[in-house]
Design an enzyme around this catalytic site. Sequence first.
Site, PDB file in Angstrom:
ATOM      1  N   PHE A 114       0.995  -1.157   0.255  1.00 28.95           N
ATOM      2  CA  PHE A 114       0.028  -0.220  -0.266  1.00 28.95           C
ATOM      3  C   PHE A 114       0.823   1.586  -0.299  1.00 28.95           C
ATOM      4  O   PHE A 114       1.952   1.470   0.529  1.00 28.95           O
ATOM      5  CB  PHE A 114      -1.017  -0.500   1.174  1.00 28.95           C
ATOM      6  CG  PHE A 114      -1.454   1.700   1.143  1.00 28.95           C
ATOM      7  CD1 PHE A 114      -2.934   1.444   0.138  1.00 28.95           C
ATOM      8  CD2 PHE A 114      -1.778   1.987   2.515  1.00 28.95           C
ATOM      9  CE1 PHE A 114      -3.518   2.915   0.719  1.00 28.95           C
ATOM     10  CE2 PHE A 114      -2.223   3.749   2.692  1.00 28.95           C
ATOM     11  CZ  PHE A 114      -3.095   3.658   1.597  1.00 28.95           C
ATOM     12  N   LYS A 164      10.105   3.104   6.284  1.00 23.28           N
ATOM     13  CA  LYS A 164       9.454   3.258   7.300  1.00 23.28           C
ATOM     14  C   LYS A 164      10.108   2.518   8.457  1.00 23.28           C
ATOM     15  O   LYS A 164      10.664   2.956   9.981  1.00 23.28           O
ATOM     16  CB  LYS A 164       8.511   3.022   7.657  1.00 23.28           C
ATOM     17  CG  LYS A 164       7.072   3.183   9.135  1.00 23.28           C
ATOM     18  CD  LYS A 164       5.603   3.342   8.410  1.00 23.28           C
ATOM     19  CE  LYS A 164       5.090   3.469   9.522  1.00 23.28           C
ATOM     20  NZ  LYS A 164       3.501   3.351   9.234  1.00 23.28           N
ATOM     21  N   MET A 480       0.066  31.807 -23.858  1.00 23.79           N
ATOM     22  CA  MET A 480       0.498  31.929 -24.538  1.00 23.79           C
ATOM     23  C   MET A 480       0.568  30.844 -25.005  1.00 23.79           C
ATOM     24  O   MET A 480       0.742  30.786 -26.410  1.00 23.79           O
ATOM     25  CB  MET A 480       2.131  31.285 -23.935  1.00 23.79           C
ATOM     26  CG  MET A 480       3.050  31.346 -24.487  1.00 23.79           C
ATOM     27  SD  MET A 480       3.697  31.887 -25.569  1.00 23.79           S
ATOM     28  CE  MET A 480       4.796  33.085 -23.929  1.00 23.79           C
TER      29      MET A 480
END
Length: 580
Positions: A114, A164, A480
């Site tokens: 995850f 971690k 632009m």
Amino acid sequence: MTERITGAQALVKALENVGVDTVFGIPGGAILPAYDPLFDSHKLRHVLVRHEQGAGHAAQGYAQATGRVGVCIATSGPGATNLVTPIADAYMDSVPMVAITGQVPSGAIGTDAFQEADIRGITMPITKHNFLVTDPAEIGRTVAEAFHIAGTGRPGPVLVDIAKDAMQQTVEFVWPQPMQLPGYRPVTRPHSKQVREAARLIVEAQRPVLYVGGGVVKAKAAGELRVLAELTGVPVITTLMARGAFPDSHAQHLGMPGMHGTVAAVGALQRADLIVALGARFDDRVTGKLDSFAPYAKIVHADIDPAEISKNRHADVPIVGDCRDVIADLIVAVQHEHEAGRTGDHAAWWRQLDALRATYPLGYEHPADGSLSPQYAIERIGALVGPDALYVAGVGQHQMWAAQFIGYEQPGAFINSGGLGTMGFAVPAAMGAKVGRPDTMVWAIDGDGCFQMTNQELATCALEGIPIKVAVINNDSLGMVRQWQTLFYNERYSNTDLQSKRVPDFVKLAEAYGCVGLRCDQADDVDDTIKKAMEINDAPVVIDFVVHKDAMVWPMVAAGTSNDDIKIARDMAPVWENGD
């Protein structure tokens, strides 16, 4: 002396020990261990941004305003990938920055866990160096090395990705940390023979030009540059990244080169018989069609990065070294040439260049319908705010007008995204610049397109007490791109109409974010509106300048064409066909 602490505590202590005072970031799962000791730090100010891209650009603005290494922090996965754009931007513009990201636990790396992303692999092409740390004992040394690499040699971004579990484990913290960088030895001192050869070419040349890039600003060499210019009498041009490195008010300054440069600067390069490039990289926006660029010129190219020399244009005299050292040595070498009776005669050259300056000054037309000219609004900001402020631009027409119509007298006064051209740069970068230089007035010159990409950082500015001024040049479109559609796509305006004058209301948006919102759509009100913004110093200010939709940036060299084809208006022939 050693103590046993967590890897996260080691990270915070290392940041304190390398002199960091401000970190821009957002917490998340993988980086969360670092935020606990950060909570207790009395030396580190953490600025909680609203998007990781804002953290990265804020770190850039901080770095460019202070000359120190900027720091941003994010969690793994999407947090880290949101930093990719500012990292790439910093890489292109040689901005010293350290990005610290959390990573999933070391045992989960490579399992598609995850919020896992291989941020080290993703950023390898756009960082000066990057690290993955899985051993808590390596955290202190890695931080020390990262800051050393980011801030020395050619500056640039360095990524430190920390697993971690490495932040959660304990380690004996030792400082100072010995650095192990046997392959990293930036050359700062130039080769004396090359410098002497460059000096000889300067005094022999009939049409020399000093082509000054952002490396001169990074090297803090503006003082030396002025001495060299005045000693030689050679004309000076400053790139988008070097605006202010040589004063705009100086008689020898020809302005900015390139796609939207002055005719005098572009013409000087095309006609030169010698170009002395100092901390510049012969970018395509400067050279135009490369094989037609400066056809008569010998090239002296000085840069701290040897990879830049002869990359785009062959250097007749290559000089590797820090620009400050190079220019200082050049001054001495030119003085020796003068003492030997060898001085350059550039009178005829200056007559040509002065004629170009007189014939083709920068200018603009006020719209016939009475609407506000965007160039006028920007020009008045520069005139009223003055040269002691910092001006931070987004990307697009407003960026070019800010480069053209604000006078820059000091190095580093103009901060913008040059190489990558990142829309959304201005607001967060201005925020970072103001944090780094709290006593300096900071103006963001932004477009309505850019502003809507990162204006959420106004919340950060309001809550953190960062009173920047934001001038939104609201032409209702992606200006632009619209200009290119006008010129090259038969006025087929596909998906460039933002309808920003209807949605959103920028004044109400500013107020919703806790800022002061102002609006100006008449030339007669411009000065009073700017002055009102300047008087407000306890909150961020946003001015919605509602301007003419079809104003264009001129001069212009169309992409892929020769600088010889520079035009000063849509329906006019190239300048050189007008008899010059």
